[in-house]
Design a protein around this motif. Structure first.
Motif, short mmCIF file in Angstrom:
data_model
loop_
_atom_site.label_atom_id
_atom_site.label_comp_id
_atom_site.label_asym_id
_atom_site.label_seq_id
_atom_site.Cartn_x
_atom_site.Cartn_y
_atom_site.Cartn_z
N ALA A 214 -21.26 -23.42 -41.35
CA ALA A 214 -21.23 -22.06 -40.37
C ALA A 214 -22.40 -22.11 -39.89
CB ALA A 214 -21.25 -20.91 -41.40
N ASP B 26 -19.61 -16.42 -37.52
CA ASP B 26 -19.32 -17.65 -37.94
C ASP B 26 -17.56 -17.87 -37.77
OD1 ASP B 26 -21.94 -18.25 -38.76
OD2 ASP B 26 -21.54 -17.19 -40.42
N GLY C 140 -17.84 -20.00 -43.51
CA GLY C 140 -18.92 -19.57 -44.28
C GLY C 140 -18.26 -18.50 -45.24
#
Length: 438
Positions: A129, A168, A173
């Motif tokens: 991420a 992200d 993430g």
């Protein structure tokens, strides 16, 4: 200004990966991706807010590349975010990201502006991420390689006194689902809702009166292009001053065929994984065509970053993944449901209501130049305000280099164009030149 020069020097250090952080595996949590423990912050709660763009949680985000100064830390103070968005199926989804409040002042007219940055391809493992890339510009632990290469563009924008919010994307993430790589709706929604979330970050100086820009290249260019199209209907409260869409994958059918057998062939696995995550009804079709090698590759790639995929799957052909030796592109052409899914991902059916700068490398054969140029033509035909920029570089001999070159050579001009829009200067469309443009 000397301070701005120092900040750009820090950005160059980020690009050169001079700051290396080694991340050790721990056994304190069950969510571990390739030996990297994903912080508990990235675990979405069971219940989500009712309104898109609502902040779910925040916490301070330590920037690995930071310089002390009298006004404050350069380039600024960062906050990790989790906010509510809507996925392509119409359901609520938690998305993570980061907001950076710049230390340098905004010298243009009006309130400090905001840019929502959509990252280029990072991978599909949660450790990839972009918000984690701000904390760990180069992540190495013997099992994964993740490079926060978007830090350079982020720092260049912060050097202008522009606040930046980074998404992200859905499922990257956040640990509740797989990243829906290059999904048009998921990407656009995540970008637009990041703008809404940034306005409510504690200590943020941006407000509803701040001019807003979008900035993205490659996967990010596709996300910002889609966001520019969807903004009037999905986020009418977000008034865009301009959008930079570099090398947008507007036609996934063309892109899928182009990346097969290249250094970034692993992105095929991320795409197929994302298709199935977005539409589980596609799973039986995919399973019917994939052999043991293909299933193993998709599982393996689901936790990989770009560096991992290049090392493990670079130059591979998808014909080795299927039961009958067909390529992924050939299977898409044979399966109406898959083709319909990709057709729905096509960008270019709606004219953005605000200025767009679309740049594409004429030698780019990874995210093919022709399909990006086609997007500019489509938008021009629909009456959009388009600044089309063909980046002319010699063929480097490898698709990944042909794709990466324009990212670096055009980035300064892209930042300058977007900063001008954030200053209130009008864009000048060059749609009339398209017949003569490469």
């Amino acid at each position: 200004m000397p301070v701005r020069i120092r900040l750009l020097a820090t950005a160059v250090a980020a690009a050169a990966c001079l700051c290396v952080q080694t991340v050790q595996a721990t056994a304190s949590r069950a969510e571990v991706s390739r030996g990297v423990t994903i912080p508990a912050f990235y675990d979405p709660p069971a219940g989500l807010p009712a309104t898109d763009g609502t902040l779910i949680r925040t916490e301070p985000l330590p920037l690995a590349l930071s310089l002390p100064s009298l006004p404050g830390p350069l380039p600024g103070r960062a906050t990790r975010l989790m906010y509510r968005s809507t996925d392509s199926a119409g359901g609520p989804v938690a998305v993570t990201g980061a907001y950076i409040e710049p230390t340098l002042p905004w010298l243009g007219p009006g309130a400090r502006p905001l840019v929502a940055l959509a990252p280029g391809t990072m991978g599909q493992g949660d450790q990839c991420a972009a918000s984690l890339g701000l904390e760990h510009p180069l992540l190495l632990n013997g099992r994964t390689v993740s490079v926060g290469y978007e830090d350079l563009s982020i720092y260049r924008l912060l050097a202008e006194g522009v606040a930046v919010v980074v998404t992200d994307y859905v499922g990257l993430g956040a640990t509740d689902r797989l990243h829906t790589y290059v999904n048009r709706l998921d990407g656009a929604h995540a970008v637009l809702d990041a703008v809404r979330a940034a306005r409510n970050v504690p200590g943020a100086t941006v407000t509803a009166a701040s001019r807003v820009g979008l900035f993205g290249y490659s996967q990010g260019g596709g996300a910002t292009a889609a966001a520019a199209e969807l903004q009037p209907d999905y986020a009418p409260d977000v008034t865009l001053s301009g959008t930079y869409a570099g090398a947008p994958p507007a036609d996934l059918t063309a892109v899928t065929a182009a990346i097969d057998g290249t250094d970034l062939a692993g992105a095929l696995g991320w795409a197929v994984n994302g298709f199935v995550q977005s539409d589980p009804a596609l799973r039986p079709i995919v399973d019917a065509h994939l052999g043991a090698a293909g299933r193993a590759a998709l599982t393996d790639l689901s936790t990989m970053c770009v560096g991992d995929a290049i090392l493990a799957y670079g130059s591979q052909h998808s014909t080795a993944w299927t039961t009958d030796g067909s390529s992924i592109s050939e299977i898409i052409g044979e399966e109406p449901a898959l083709q319909a899914f990709l057709d729905d991902q096509r960008i270019g059916g709606t004219a953005p209501a605000s200025p767009v700068r679309l740049a594409t490398g004429v030698s780019d054969d990874l995210v093919p130049h022709a399909q990006a140029r086609r997007l500019a033509v489509d938008w021009c035909d629909e009456g959009a305000d388009v600044t089309y920029v063909p980046v002319v570089l010699p063929d480097a001999g490898r698709a990944l280099l042909n794709h990466f070159g324009p990212l670096l050579t055009d980035q300064g001009d892209a930042v300058a164009w977007l900063t001008a829009r954030l200053s209130g200067l009008p864009a000048v469309s060059n749609c009339w030149t398209m017949p003569a443009q490469p």
